[in-house]
Write an enzyme that holds these catalytic residues in place. Structure first.
Site, PDB file in Angstrom:
ATOM      1  N   THR A 167      -2.252  95.416  43.069  1.00 52.23           N
ATOM      2  CA  THR A 167      -2.920  95.973  44.251  1.00 52.23           C
ATOM      3  C   THR A 167      -4.335  96.359  43.829  1.00 52.23           C
ATOM      4  OG1 THR A 167      -0.758  96.710  44.988  1.00 52.23           O
ATOM      5  CG2 THR A 167      -2.631  97.620  46.168  1.00 52.23           C
ATOM      6  N   HIS A 168      -5.099  95.344  43.458  1.00 55.72           N
ATOM      7  CA  HIS A 168      -6.474  95.534  43.014  1.00 55.72           C
ATOM      8  C   HIS A 168      -7.385  94.687  43.895  1.00 55.72           C
ATOM      9  CE1 HIS A 168      -4.701  96.417  38.727  1.00 55.72           C
ATOM     10  NE2 HIS A 168      -4.344  97.302  39.630  1.00 55.72           N
TER      11      HIS A 168
END
Ligand SMILES: Cc1cc2nc3c(=O)[nH]c(=O)nc-3n(C[C@H](O)[C@H](O)[C@H](O)COP(=O)(O)OP(=O)(O)OC[C@H]3O[C@@H](n4cnc5c(N)ncnc54)[C@H](O)[C@@H]3O)c2cc1C
Ligand code: SF4
Length: 586
Positions: A512-513
């Site tokens: 989740t970047h």
């Protein structure tokens, strides 16, 4: 009908990591601050009690703490010739929801970007010549040296456990020799490593690399942070990622900031309150506040002197587009800025299977690992390689959670008796070596509003157009073999390589970047906000988070997200409040 509410000094849109940081500093400066959070209240005793915090079905599989895709999601396509379709079940990334945001269920791997990452265009062009036309890589407009005190403070708030490699310019044995100069040692020593990290460290040293302990937000010992909040030693339970910590051992907004904030009379939080629009006045030259909706279905206008977007890069970008603030990015002309330079992360790795030795992956923590930075950023000579940037190579032991974790060698059937035998044989005997690669900005990767699909309120969804670029592919092809070499040196029976090939796939979880979309820079023609995170168009609007990154580096983002938030809030307090207006003249 929309109800008008009494004004506040500052309204924060979203109350995760960045929301908590802004709220703490702005209330300490005496301002009246209101945080609007679309999700529920969450705290350690009520929500992450150790009796059910490890409910893997609820939190990992059923996405207990993530945004409801049925209410709002993103549409996705690899390129603009395709039709984007909604992600009806989250896969590649998992946007958080509720108080603490993704800071509740993150791993806690807390890196600083390299000094050269902040000047990616000028640094690389100076060393290697002009970048290709389609690479829209930019400098941040702020340097590592300017951010250093804020990195240091964020690490102290979180109690990060690690080993310095560059203390005030002096190289320190055992740390990262490539890191920018640090003003201080980490507040806590590294975590206890396990068998896998010991093997990784030896194998990495054998090929001349410089491994060091991953900077971890999982506590190696008891710690009291500068706000007086106490964290307890980690039990290595292996339920950090995608789960809350019931043990007060993982730094999160809940454990490091929120308890202090909730006692301040000039702070208020409204949960289940989703901001729909940033309102403007004066011909769009300033924001007057925000409109939000709560679970009753009523809408409210919340006036504020300052609005800060803390709603994660995807929603920050969408809110700016829906509110028609800033020029939307157009990939055909390269003009416009909002939605520009969406980037991600290029992940690959190798799994080692042992015969005799037990790796016992269930003794893990979200940021338990050893890492080598020799192939990250510009730590190696890229001459003739045809790409810039890099990635770290790490051996983490984060978990062996039973639903998620079934490591089996290549060629094993996907089900049945043979699969069960292979899971039994390998479950306690595997280690992974991962490459965490940078994603460089490209003209054709961007965010905009979807022309077809809408959310539960009828507003356009955010559309993501993204694929791995030539730079990304060359980067991963160059570095994955190094990870494989280390893995082979770890002494197992066999090694399976998982290379990053083909187009980006939004289905399997990667990281989740998500970065970009509201990028920072030195020029309003090529960035959404200035070097302080202040909108070029609306000076009383500030934007936080990894959406500010003009491109993504080969690290997890939150160390840099935290430093940028402290840098920005410092500018609001010390520069903007004495003299409201643009902090940088365009
Ligand atoms: C499983 C997982 C593991 C991770 N591990 C790591 C790691 O090891 N290291 C690392 O560096 N990073 C990690 N991250 C990323 C890290 O969690 C984020 O970088 C960080 O939380 C971002 O902070 P933020 O304030 O921008 O967003 P968040 O912390 O996500 O907060 C955003 C908040 O805004 C709210 N919101 C959104 N839209 C609205 C709206 N319209 N109105 C009101 N509220 C709204 C959301 O509900 C949410 O609470 C991980 C993330 C996940 C999901
Ligand atoms: S591994 Fe440590 S920090 Fe992570 S959830 Fe378990 S006790 Fe908390």
């Amino acid at each position: 009908m929309t109800k008008q509410l009494p004004p506040v000094d500052v309204v924060l849109v979203g109350f995760g990591w960045t929301g908590a940081i802004y709220a703490e500093k702005l209330t300490a400066a005496g301002l009246e601050v209101l945080a609007l959070e679309r999700g529920p209240w969450r705290d350690t005793p009520g929500d992450f009690a150790t009796t059910f915090a490890q409910d893997e079905l609820r939190y990992y599989w059923r996405h207990g703490m993530f945004q409801e895709a049925s209410q709002s999601t993103v549409t996705f396509r690899n390129n603009s010739a395709q039709t984007a379709l909604p992600m009806r079940h989250w896969g590649s990334f998992l946007p958080g929801n509720g108080v603490g945001g993704s800071g509740v269920h993150w791993n806690g791997q807390t890196y600083r970007f390299l000094p050269s990452d902040f000047v990616a265009r000028s640094h690389n062009e100076e060393r290697y010549g002009r970048l290709p036309e389609d690479m829209t890589v930019q400098d941040y407009g702020v340097t590592y040296e300017e951010l250093e005190p804020h990195f240091d403070y964020f690490e102290k708030i979180c109690g990060i456990c690690g080993k310095a490699g560059n203390l005030r310019g002096e190289t320190v044995e055992g740390g990262n020799p490539y890191e920018g100069a640090r003003s201080d040692e980490y507040p806590n020593p590294p975590m206890q490593m396990t068998f896998s990290q010991d093997r990784f460290e030896a194998a990495a040293r054998d090929i001349g690399l410089n491994p060091f302990p991953v900077p971890s937000a999982n506590m190696s010992r008891a710690y009291t942070n500068p706000l007086g909040l106490q964290l307890a030693p980690c039990t290595y339970c292996g339920f950090c990622e995608k789960h809350g910590c019931g043990n007060y051992s993982k730094s999160s907004p809940q454990t490091t900031i929120i308890p202090v904030l909730m006692q301040r009379p000039n702070f208020a939080l409204r949960t289940h309150s989703e901001v729909l629009k940033i309102e403007t006045e004066g011909g769009g030259s300033r924001t007057s506040g925000v409109t939000y909706i709560d679970t009753s279905g009523d809408t409210f206008f919340q006036p504020a002197e300052i609005v800060v977007l803390c709603a994660y890069p995807l929603e920050n970008t969408r809110l700016m587009l829906l509110s028609e603030i800033g020029e939307p990015y157009d990939p055909r002309t390269g003009e416009g800025v909002v939605g520009k330079n969406y980037c991600y992360q290029v992940m690959s790795g190798a799994t080692v299977f042992f015969d005799e030795e037990f790796t016992n992956g269930f003794v893990g923590a979200g940021a338990l690992g050893m890492v080598a930075d020799d192939y990250n950023g510009d730590n190696f000579d890229h001459s003739g390689l045809g790409f810039i940037g890099g990635g770290y190579i790490a051996c983490y032991t984060t978990n062996a959670r039973p639903i998620e974790s079934h490591p089996v060698p290549d060629g094993t059937p996907g089900w049945g008796a043979e699969w069960k035998r292979a899971v039994q044989a390998n479950y306690l005997k595997t280690a992974t070596v991962g490459v965490h690669g940078a994603s460089m900005a490209h003209r054709s990767n961007y965010l905009d509003l979807d022309p077809t699909y809408t959310d539960s309120y009828g507003r356009p969804l955010l559309r993501m157009t993204y694929d791995f670029t030539v730079n990304d592919r060359r980067l991963t092809e160059h570095i994955t073999p190094v990870a494989e070499e280390i893995a082979r040196g770890m002494g197992g029976r066999e090694v399976n390589v998982s290379a990053r090939r083909g187009s980006y796939d939004s289905v399997p979880y990667q990281t989740t970047h998500n970065t970009g979309g509201t990028i920072m820079g030195t020029d309003p023609a090529s960035s959404v906000v200035n070097r302080y995170g202040q909108s070029w168009d609306v000076p009383n609007l500030f934007v936080a988070g990894a959406g500010l990154f003009p491109q993504n580096a080969g690290y997890n983002p939150t160390g840099t997200v935290g430093a940028l938030a402290y840098w920005s809030v410092d500018a609001i307090i010390n520069q903007y409040l004495p003299q409201p207006g643009p902090l940088v003249q365009a």
